[in-house]
Write a protein that holds these residues in place. Structure first.
Motif, PDB file in Angstrom:
ATOM      1  N   ALA A   1    -129.200  55.889  -2.921  1.00 22.16           N
ATOM      2  CA  ALA A   1    -128.084  56.426  -4.334  1.00 22.16           C
ATOM      3  C   ALA A   1    -128.533  55.640  -4.826  1.00 22.16           C
TER       4      ALA A   1
ATOM      5  N   PRO B   1    -128.211  54.205  -9.265  1.00 21.94           N
ATOM      6  CA  PRO B   1    -128.138  54.795 -10.955  1.00 21.94           C
ATOM      7  C   PRO B   1    -130.247  54.398 -11.108  1.00 21.94           C
ATOM      8  N   SER B   2    -130.648  55.033 -12.604  1.00 22.09           N
ATOM      9  CA  SER B   2    -131.915  54.794 -12.358  1.00 22.09           C
ATOM     10  C   SER B   2    -132.142  53.128 -12.891  1.00 22.09           C
TER      11      SER B   2
ATOM     12  N   GLU C   1    -136.736  61.458  -5.521  1.00 20.59           N
ATOM     13  CA  GLU C   1    -135.986  62.227  -6.098  1.00 20.59           C
ATOM     14  C   GLU C   1    -136.202  63.715  -6.358  1.00 20.59           C
TER      15      GLU C   1
ATOM     16  N   SER D   1    -134.396  66.049  -8.868  1.00 22.36           N
ATOM     17  CA  SER D   1    -135.241  65.941 -10.168  1.00 22.36           C
ATOM     18  C   SER D   1    -135.276  67.372 -10.782  1.00 22.36           C
TER      19      SER D   1
ATOM     20  N   LYS E   1    -132.824  74.192  -7.067  1.00 26.70           N
ATOM     21  CA  LYS E   1    -131.705  73.066  -6.480  1.00 26.70           C
ATOM     22  C   LYS E   1    -131.778  73.595  -4.254  1.00 26.70           C
TER      23      LYS E   1
ATOM     24  N   THR F   1    -131.862  59.353  -3.983  1.00 24.32           N
ATOM     25  CA  THR F   1    -131.650  60.430  -4.803  1.00 24.32           C
ATOM     26  C   THR F   1    -130.391  59.377  -5.976  1.00 24.32           C
ATOM     27  N   HIS F   2    -129.705  59.843  -7.259  1.00 23.70           N
ATOM     28  CA  HIS F   2    -129.330  59.138  -7.855  1.00 23.70           C
ATOM     29  C   HIS F   2    -127.711  59.826  -7.979  1.00 23.70           C
ATOM     30  N   ASP F   3    -127.824  60.838  -7.316  1.00 23.10           N
ATOM     31  CA  ASP F   3    -126.293  61.492  -7.021  1.00 23.10           C
ATOM     32  C   ASP F   3    -125.431  61.425  -5.590  1.00 23.10           C
TER      33      ASP F   3
ATOM     34  N   ALA G   1    -123.423  63.020  -4.213  1.00 24.60           N
ATOM     35  CA  ALA G   1    -122.960  63.688  -4.319  1.00 24.60           C
ATOM     36  C   ALA G   1    -124.258  64.619  -3.572  1.00 24.60           C
ATOM     37  N   GLU G   2    -124.939  64.620  -4.624  1.00 23.47           N
ATOM     38  CA  GLU G   2    -125.995  65.992  -3.499  1.00 23.47           C
ATOM     39  C   GLU G   2    -126.334  65.202  -1.939  1.00 23.47           C
TER      40      GLU G   2
END
Length: 203
Positions: free
Chosen positions: A30, A32-33, A154, A157, A164, A186-188, A190-191
């Motif tokens: 996890a 950020p991009s 991702e 995405s 999803k 993932t960047h999320d 929570a995902e």
């Protein structure tokens, strides 16, 4: 046996370091991009060479800079689902699924169709599929290549919430039916939590 990875290297001007140990479940990268998550997957797949460290998956050493081990990408047997899916546009879904199919897959063609819910798509062209359908076909193609582990870049995405949920359910099915080690970008956060993954935050 799952992941034992400790690597560092470069992707362009960016310095990348990644470390994780897991007994065989799902590890989520996890962050950020732009921090190098996809580059880590490429290092694990053998598409990008780390400068130092080791990659061991399922008890097999794929890369070890000290021991001078560096298996080719073909010998690493990764089921790689890229962020842009990469289905062949000139081939119908059935042919996309059959491309690269190898003996020894832990699931049969019919089982993949059933638990991914893609049997009705076999005669369709990729351009006619929704984002969720395309992703499920890409995952199915990866599973039929008889991989030792999965790399998912991702996978949720650009999908709307219902799509999803479809892909999350598909990943849950893979974990319960096949028990392949999965490295998941993932960047999320929570995902990743929703998938009960071990989370490694890259910053």
């Amino acid at each position: 046996m799952g992941f034992d990875i400790d690597i560092s290297g470069r992707a362009g001007e960016r310095r990348i370091a990644f470390q994780c140990r897991d007994d065989g479940g799902l590890v989520a990268l996890a962050g950020p991009s732009g921090v190098g998550k996809s580059s880590v997957l490429n290092m694990v797949a053998g598409l990008l060479r780390p400068e130092r460290g080791h990659i061991r998956i399922g008890g097999q050493t794929l890369f070890d800079s000290f021991a001078r081990i560096d298996l080719s990408s073909a010998r690493r047997r990764a089921g790689y689902v890229f962020q842009d899916r990469r289905l062949f546009p000139h081939m119908r879904v059935r042919a996309n699924l059959m491309y690269g199919r190898r003996e020894g897959a832990l699931v049969t063609f019919d089982e993949v169709l059933a638990f991914l819910g893609i049997g009705h798509l076999l005669d369709r062209w990729p351009a006619t599929l929704s984002g969720g359908e395309t992703q499920r076909v890409a995952i199915g193609r990866a599973l039929l290549s008889a991989p030792d582990f999965l790399l998912l870049d991702e996978p949720l995405s650009s999908l709307d919430p219902p799509r999803k949920a479809e892909i999350q359910e598909a990943i849950d099915q893979i974990r319960s039916r096949i028990a392949l080690p999965i490295l998941y970008v993932t960047h999320d956060a929570a995902e990743a939590e929703r998938l009960s993954a071990q989370i490694v935050v890259m910053g």
